[in-house]
Structure formats: structure tokens, C-alpha cells
Design a protein around this motif. Structure first.
Motif, PDB file in Angstrom:
ATOM      1  N   VAL A  67       0.825  -1.209   0.000  1.00  0.00           N
ATOM      2  CA  VAL A  67       0.000   0.000   0.000  1.00  0.00           C
ATOM      3  C   VAL A  67       0.859   1.260   0.000  1.00  0.00           C
ATOM      4  N   LEU A  68       0.443   2.250  -0.765  1.00  0.00           N
ATOM      5  CA  LEU A  68       1.074   3.561  -0.780  1.00  0.00           C
ATOM      6  C   LEU A  68      -0.021   4.617  -0.705  1.00  0.00           C
ATOM      7  N   ASN A  69       0.081   5.536   0.244  1.00  0.00           N
ATOM      8  CA  ASN A  69      -0.884   6.629   0.366  1.00  0.00           C
ATOM      9  C   ASN A  69      -0.260   7.923  -0.140  1.00  0.00           C
ATOM     10  N   LEU A  70      -1.017   8.687  -0.917  1.00  0.00           N
ATOM     11  CA  LEU A  70      -0.510   9.912  -1.524  1.00  0.00           C
ATOM     12  C   LEU A  70      -1.419  11.089  -1.196  1.00  0.00           C
ATOM     13  N   GLY A  71      -0.820  12.205  -0.787  1.00  0.00           N
ATOM     14  CA  GLY A  71      -1.585  13.407  -0.494  1.00  0.00           C
ATOM     15  C   GLY A  71      -1.193  14.533  -1.431  1.00  0.00           C
ATOM     16  N   ASP A  72      -2.008  15.580  -1.481  1.00  0.00           N
ATOM     17  CA  ASP A  72      -1.715  16.740  -2.321  1.00  0.00           C
ATOM     18  C   ASP A  72      -0.653  17.618  -1.667  1.00  0.00           C
ATOM     19  N   THR A 112      -8.134  16.104  -1.364  1.00  0.00           N
ATOM     20  CA  THR A 112      -8.177  14.799  -2.013  1.00  0.00           C
ATOM     21  C   THR A 112      -7.112  13.868  -1.427  1.00  0.00           C
ATOM     22  N   THR A 113      -7.516  12.671  -1.076  1.00  0.00           N
ATOM     23  CA  THR A 113      -6.572  11.656  -0.601  1.00  0.00           C
ATOM     24  C   THR A 113      -6.541  10.519  -1.621  1.00  0.00           C
ATOM     25  N   ARG A 114      -5.365   9.948  -1.819  1.00  0.00           N
ATOM     26  CA  ARG A 114      -5.214   8.888  -2.815  1.00  0.00           C
ATOM     27  C   ARG A 114      -4.542   7.678  -2.195  1.00  0.00           C
TER      28      ARG A 114
END
Length: 237
Positions: free
Chosen positions: A96-101, A107-109
Motif C-alpha cells: 500500500v502507498l498513500n498519496l496526499g496533495d 483529495t486523498t489517494r
């Protein structure tokens, strides 16, 4: 079969994903997969996705339990199970990889990579697609608690890299907040690349303002991650 699905979901009840009908698909010759270490190294690094703030997900393969998904109607269960988890039955690796702006946007990815035994990833994706096509709306129970969530489901065509792809968006409103989740699942051999972007805004906003806050999954992010997985598959073959 590049298929894009915009999904709005209405939801909550109970039924196991494995009980739902699963379409039969052919297993491609020479299907390849990755082990857990290879899967983790196939994840995008900060240098490869500089547009986002990175955060590693806490989930590991040990978290891949077979808990049932509460969703009605029953035809929606295979789709909701995978969209909520990021992986389907039979997965043997999970990263898992979480990405933020970077600009602090709302928006969360999430990017989740899962690996499967030969031919299994194709069957999982086919099952999700068939389920979504039978599911214009769904009711499910959110993991954060509270009452049942009711959401709408929509479908649209979308080209993507990899062997095949599926796009979906889930939409529901609660306490005056409109919640949108956009999903994309791309298959590369026996690896599924799962992408999601989540955003919410006041339901009374104008159409123009809602468009500004709508979560977006950038094609560049998807292409870059899928290309790295394909490179890992090539190196492992």
C-alpha cells in the motif's frame, strides 16, 4: 477490455464475495506474478511521484483476512468487496502507498498493488466488472461505523495501460456532505494495480464549485505505476 466505471453506491447488508457468481475467463499463456518483496519494490518512490506527499500504508499481507462484506443487493458484493479492500480473494501479496496533495488539498489517494497465482487476477477483475454492471446502486456498512451507506454507481469507458482496466466512482451523501471516490483497477499479468481518490464537499455548492473539488485520478500517475510494475514483471520473468 478497458472498462471504466463511475460508481455511486447505496449500501449495507451482508454476503460473502466468494458466494457471488464469478465469470469464467481464460488464463493467458505465460501469466506472470511477483512475490511480496518484488511487489513492494515495484511501488512508486518519492522521486518517481514528486507531485504528491508520500505515506506508506500500515497494511501488510497479514491484514488480508476473509471478513465478509455487508452489501445489498447480493450482486454488488464482489464489486464492493474489492473496492473497499483494494484486493480480491486469492491475493497472495499486498502493498500500500498513500498519496496526499502537496498544496494541502482535500483529495486523498491510495495505490495498492496485489499479486495473485496464475490467472487469478484476471478472474478477480472480471468478477468485479460483472458485479458493477448489475449494480446501479448499493447499500453497505462503512468501516468507520454509523448507519448504512447508500450510494449510486455509474460506468464509463476509459483507456488505460496494462492488459485490461476498470474505472469506477462511488457517490453518496451524508449529513449534507457529498462524498465521491474514484477507482481504477489495472491488470498487468497476475498483478492488480488498484488506485483510488477520495474527496468531499457540501452538497449545496454550485455545479462549478463541485467540479473544483471533485477527486481526480491522474492518468500520468496510473501510467507511471503500471509501467513500473510491468518492468518488475519483465525483470522477474
Amino acid at each position: 477490455m478497458a472498462v471504466a466505471l463511475l460508481v455511486g453506491v447505496l449500501a449495507a447488508s451482508g454476503c460473502a464475495a466468494q458466494d457471488a457468481e464469478e465469470p469464467k475467463t481464460s488464463t493467458p499463456a505465460g501469466a506472470r506474478s511477483l512475490d511480496q518483496h518484488q511487489l513492494e519494490t515495484a511501488r512508486l518512490t518519492q522521486a518517481e511521484a514528486t507531485d504528491y506527499v508520500h505515506g506508506s500504508g500500515a497494511e501488510t499481507p497479514k491484514d488480508m483476512t476473509g471478513a465478509e462484506t455487508d452489501a445489498t443487493p447480493e450482486a454488488c458484493v464482489p464489486a464492493i468487496t474489492v473496492l473497499r479492500r483494494g484486493w480480491g480473494e486469492g491475493a497472495v501479496g499486498y502493498s500500500v502507498l498513500n498519496l496526499g496533495d502537496r498544496d494541502g488539498g482535500a483529495t486523498t489517494r491510495s495505490v495498492k498493488l496485489t499479486t495473485y497465482p496464475a490467472g487469478r487476477a484476471e478472474k478477480v477483475l472480471a468478477s468485479v466488472e460483472a458485479s458493477l454492471r448489475k449494480c446501479p446502486s448499493v447499500v453497505f456498512r462503512a468501516g468507520t461505523g454509523g448507519g448504512p451507506v447508500e450510494a449510486r454507481l455509474t460506468v464509463e469507458d476509459h483507456a488505460a495501460p496494462g492488459d485490461e482496466a476498470l474505472r469506477a466512482t462511488m457517490v453518496h451523501t451524508r449529513d449534507g456532505i457529498e462524498n465521491h471516490v474514484v477507482y481504477e483497477i489495472v491488470r498487468a499479468a497476475d498483478v492488480l494495480c488498484f488506485f483510488s481518490a477520495t474527496g468531499g464537499f457540501g452538497s449545496t455548492l454550485s455545479k462549478e464549485k463541485k467540479a473544483e473539488f471533485m477527486p481526480v485520478l491522474k492518468d500520468e500517475l496510473i501510467s507511471r505505476q503500471v509501467a513500473k510494475v510491468e518492468a518488475a514483471l519483465k525483470a522477474a520473468s
